[in-house]
Design an enzyme around this catalytic site. Structure first.
Site, PDB file in Angstrom:
ATOM      1  N   ASP A 102       0.870  -1.186   0.000  1.00 27.26           N
ATOM      2  CA  ASP A 102       0.000   0.000   0.000  1.00 27.26           C
ATOM      3  C   ASP A 102       0.904   1.233   0.000  1.00 27.26           C
ATOM      4  O   ASP A 102       1.553   1.549   1.002  1.00 27.26           O
ATOM      5  CB  ASP A 102      -0.872  -0.029   1.269  1.00 27.26           C
ATOM      6  CG  ASP A 102      -2.157   0.742   1.104  1.00 27.26           C
ATOM      7  OD1 ASP A 102      -2.136   1.774   0.427  1.00 27.26           O
ATOM      8  OD2 ASP A 102      -3.180   0.301   1.668  1.00 27.26           O
ATOM      9  N   ASP A 202      -2.604   4.689  -2.627  1.00 24.20           N
ATOM     10  CA  ASP A 202      -3.554   5.409  -1.786  1.00 24.20           C
ATOM     11  C   ASP A 202      -3.867   6.792  -2.361  1.00 24.20           C
ATOM     12  O   ASP A 202      -2.962   7.492  -2.832  1.00 24.20           O
ATOM     13  CB  ASP A 202      -2.900   5.582  -0.395  1.00 24.20           C
ATOM     14  CG  ASP A 202      -3.839   6.174   0.608  1.00 24.20           C
ATOM     15  OD1 ASP A 202      -4.844   5.525   0.935  1.00 24.20           O
ATOM     16  OD2 ASP A 202      -3.581   7.312   1.074  1.00 24.20           O
ATOM     17  N   GLU A 259      -6.610   4.011  -5.722  1.00 22.55           N
ATOM     18  CA  GLU A 259      -7.831   4.370  -4.997  1.00 22.55           C
ATOM     19  C   GLU A 259      -8.319   5.709  -5.548  1.00 22.55           C
ATOM     20  O   GLU A 259      -7.664   6.737  -5.385  1.00 22.55           O
ATOM     21  CB  GLU A 259      -7.522   4.492  -3.506  1.00 22.55           C
ATOM     22  CG  GLU A 259      -8.785   4.686  -2.699  1.00 22.55           C
ATOM     23  CD  GLU A 259      -8.556   5.452  -1.400  1.00 22.55           C
ATOM     24  OE1 GLU A 259      -9.393   5.339  -0.514  1.00 22.55           O
ATOM     25  OE2 GLU A 259      -7.547   6.172  -1.292  1.00 22.55           O
ATOM     26  N   HIS A 334     -10.718  -1.523   4.417  1.00 22.68           N
ATOM     27  CA  HIS A 334     -10.492  -1.034   5.784  1.00 22.68           C
ATOM     28  C   HIS A 334     -11.170   0.312   6.052  1.00 22.68           C
ATOM     29  O   HIS A 334     -11.023   0.862   7.134  1.00 22.68           O
ATOM     30  CB  HIS A 334      -8.983  -0.906   6.009  1.00 22.68           C
ATOM     31  CG  HIS A 334      -8.375   0.087   5.061  1.00 22.68           C
ATOM     32  ND1 HIS A 334      -8.318  -0.123   3.702  1.00 22.68           N
ATOM     33  CD2 HIS A 334      -7.844   1.312   5.264  1.00 22.68           C
ATOM     34  CE1 HIS A 334      -7.781   0.926   3.123  1.00 22.68           C
ATOM     35  NE2 HIS A 334      -7.477   1.816   4.044  1.00 22.68           N
ATOM     36  N   ASP A 335     -11.881   0.857   5.058  1.00 22.39           N
ATOM     37  CA  ASP A 335     -12.496   2.180   5.207  1.00 22.39           C
ATOM     38  C   ASP A 335     -14.018   2.155   5.296  1.00 22.39           C
ATOM     39  O   ASP A 335     -14.642   3.218   5.332  1.00 22.39           O
ATOM     40  CB  ASP A 335     -12.104   3.070   4.015  1.00 22.39           C
ATOM     41  CG  ASP A 335     -10.659   3.511   4.062  1.00 22.39           C
ATOM     42  OD1 ASP A 335     -10.104   3.595   5.175  1.00 22.39           O
ATOM     43  OD2 ASP A 335     -10.083   3.774   2.992  1.00 22.39           O
TER      44      ASP A 335
HETATM   45  C1  NOJ Z   1      -7.381   6.275   1.915  1.00 23.99           C
HETATM   46  C2  NOJ Z   1      -7.094   5.158   2.869  1.00 23.99           C
HETATM   47  O1  NOJ Z   1      -7.747   4.005   2.415  1.00 23.99           O
HETATM   48  C3  NOJ Z   1      -7.581   5.614   4.226  1.00 23.99           C
HETATM   49  O2  NOJ Z   1      -7.576   4.580   5.162  1.00 23.99           O
HETATM   50  C4  NOJ Z   1      -6.730   6.777   4.660  1.00 23.99           C
HETATM   51  O3  NOJ Z   1      -7.264   7.306   5.847  1.00 23.99           O
HETATM   52  C5  NOJ Z   1      -6.698   7.881   3.606  1.00 23.99           C
HETATM   53  N1  NOJ Z   1      -6.568   7.389   2.262  1.00 23.99           N
HETATM   54  C6  NOJ Z   1      -5.524   8.777   3.847  1.00 23.99           C
HETATM   55  O4  NOJ Z   1      -4.330   8.115   3.539  1.00 23.99           O
END
Ligand code: NOJ
Length: 555
Positions: A102, A202, A259, A334-335
């Site tokens: 990541d 990311d 992402e 994870h979000d």
């Molecule tokens: C996306 C990530 O998936 C998330 O977990 C993170 O808080 C933000 N980007 C900032 O890096």
């Protein structure tokens, strides 16, 4: 040449996302670690996993659980050492499992050496690595809001602010600076050299900003405006990614999944990953994650999936992108909160977990399973704000006016990212088998009922169902490259689509409702997969009980 069917290992592979902190504690310090991932390699092999995407394990003050990187060349001591990573990469290869890192390139930690130098030295050569602007009468330079609540700017000194679209400990990097870009590419190349096969990148949609820094003119009730257009999917992003592709990805044939937040359209996404773009291989978008009344629901009990909307979103992306770009299939990361809690059923959690798996993974694209999804893990039963650890949850709660805090907490309980960051449930022993010692990691109270050990032994478990769907996907090219056509939703709860090519023709049927319904179907040749006990279908009508699902061979 047909770029859709051109072989790339990642098109036919099944990915598994690990949140290392809560995955498995091998060294018994109450915290998940890299050795824990190494110990579980046979587990991934048993499930049929081909690659692991591991969330950040770099050295970090852990303000945002590692997405705030202090040193890209060092492993955080909680997770182990660089030697552990090397062992993981080489041991994983023996299991035919690849590792995806990541990569966080939109920002660093404010404790990264570059930013520390900026803070301590007005003439720092790293000042232009970040985005620093003059204060506006002692206030932030403009009204842009941050993803994590409040202003997108933080004070650097009395006269200046730095941009931080996430937390104040995550200053944004200035990709307009070529020297910075080269330093970032060096980091990526170093990891490829170490033996990883690619990256989840990311926040890639945000690396270019609106450099006029003008105020947002969007209407807002709050002082700082949630106007993501100021730093999402801007044209300059693509020039940067192309350069990254040319200098890092292409020479190493590395896989890259980006992402892409900020509400991208199909056209936006095609710019990132259309087959001929030379940017990324696939992009994660989020459109299909919000097809329910989560904004108004007050608890999981009155959360209702809008099945029609969900079908339309899935259809839109699948049908628009097929043969033009590749696609990632996922329900969880994870979000987000747990998919069983978000779209599944409180009454039939395990049955709905299987139905949701059928719906998602019967489509075309690379599967990404998030830890615990394969056993149907559920949201954590939070009751108070003190139980949350996530910087986003805390930031947004703090920015919420007192009169709305209670309602916001209810929403947080359902939606918080902390729901998916509880310990992986391995067995019914202490701490769900995650760690034998006292730990700060939340343990879901249902772990005695829902755990890997029990599900691996139960032929009807969610785990066994995931194993079957993975096997199907990997043994049958129609499920990888075949075309897709969706049918109309029935009774606001049944989604159906067909997958086909010159050799095979399948019908996928998923009841996402708690009511029984009867549907008409074509003549069935065989049942390929089902979460029911039905073994043959001779009729042209089919009775679906709550969350029943089928993959049927129809030609
Ligand atoms: C996306 C990530 O998936 C998330 O977990 C993170 O808080 C933000 N980007 C900032 O890096």
């Amino acid at each position: 040449m047909d770029k859709h069917t051109t072989y790339k290992w990642w098109k036919e592979a099944v990915g598994y996302q690990i949140y290392p902190k809560t995955f498995y504690d091998a060294n018994h310090d109450g915290h998940g670690d890299i050795q824990g991932i190494i110990e579980k390699l046979p587990y991934f092999q048993a499930l049929g996993i081909d690659f692991l995407w591991i969330c950040p394990f770099f050295d970090s003050p852990l303000d945002d659980n590692g997405y705030d990187v202090r040193d890209y060349y060092k492993v955080h001591e909680n997770f182990g050492s660089m030697q552990d990573i090397k062992t993981l990469i080489t041991t994983a290869k023996k299991y035919n499992i690849r590792i995806i890192v990541d990569l966080v390139l939109n920002h660093t930690s404010d404790e990264h050496a570059w930013f520390m130098d900026v803070k301590n030295n007005p003439d720092s050569k790293y000042r232009d690595y970040y985005i620093i602007q003059k204060a506006n009468q002692k206030m932030p330079p403009n009204n842009w809001g941050s993803f994590f609540g409040g202003s997108a700017w933080e004070k650097l000194n009395d006269d200046e602010y730095y941009l931080k679209i996430f937390s104040k400990k995550m200053p944004d990097l200035n990709w307009a600076n070529k020297e910075l870009r080269s330093a970032l590419y060096q980091i990526a190349l170093w990891w490829l050299e170490l033996g990883v096969d690619g990256f989840r990148i990311d926040a890639i949609a945000h690396i270019a900003k609106d450099t006029t820094y003008e105020n947002s003119t969007l209407k807002s009730e709050t002082m700082f405006v949630s106007d993501w257009s100021k730093f999402s999917n801007l044209p300059q992003v693509h020039a940067y990614i192309r350069e990254f592709h040319e200098e890092v990805l292409a020479p190493n044939d590395a896989f890259a999944v980006g992402e892409v937040g900020g509400d991208p359209s199909i056209e936006d996404v095609l710019k990132y990953c259309a087959f001929d773009r030379k940017e990324l291989d696939v992009t994660f978008t989020f459109d299909h994650m919000w097809c329910n009344n989560i904004d108004t629901a007050t608890s999981l009990a009155n959360l209702k999936t809008n099945v029609q909307e969900l079908k339309e979103k899935l259809e839109y992306w699948q049908v628009s992108l097929i043969k033009r770009a590749w696609y990632p299939l996922y329900w969880n990361n994870h979000d987000f909160n747990r998919v069983v809690s978000n779209y599944g059923s409180q009454k039939y959690p395990q049955q709905s977990a299987k139905a949701l798996a059928t719906l998602m993974y019967g489509m075309w694209g690379t599967m990404f399973i998030y830890q615990g999804e394969e056993i149907g893990m559920e949201n954590y039963p939070f009751t108070s704000i003190d139980q949350f650890e996530d910087v986003q949850a805390k930031g947004q709660y703090a920015a919420t006016p007192t009169s709305q805090k209670e309602a916001f907490l209810k929403k947080l309980i359902m939606t918080s990212r902390d729901n998916v960051r509880t310990a992986m449930q391995w067995d019914d022993t202490t701490n769900a088998g995650f760690s034998p010692v006292k730990t700060d990691i939340l343990i879901h109270p249902k772990y005695k009922e829902i755990n890997v050990q029990q599900q691996m032994q139960d032929p009807n478990s969610v785990w066994q169902y995931y194993k079957k769907i993975i096997k199907l996907k990997k043994s049958n090219k129609t499920f990888i490259y075949g075309d897709i056509v969706f049918k109309d939703v029935i009774d606001e709860q049944v989604i159906q689509y067909e997958r086909f090519d010159d050799t095979n023709h399948y019908l996928i049927i998923v009841n996402l409702g708690e009511y029984e319904c009867v549907i008409e179907i074509p003549k069935v040749i065989s049942i390929v997969l089902t979460n029911t006990s039905v073994t043959a279908i001779c009729e042209t009508t089919l009775t679906l009980a709550a969350y029943d699902s089928y993959i049927l061979k129809i030609k």
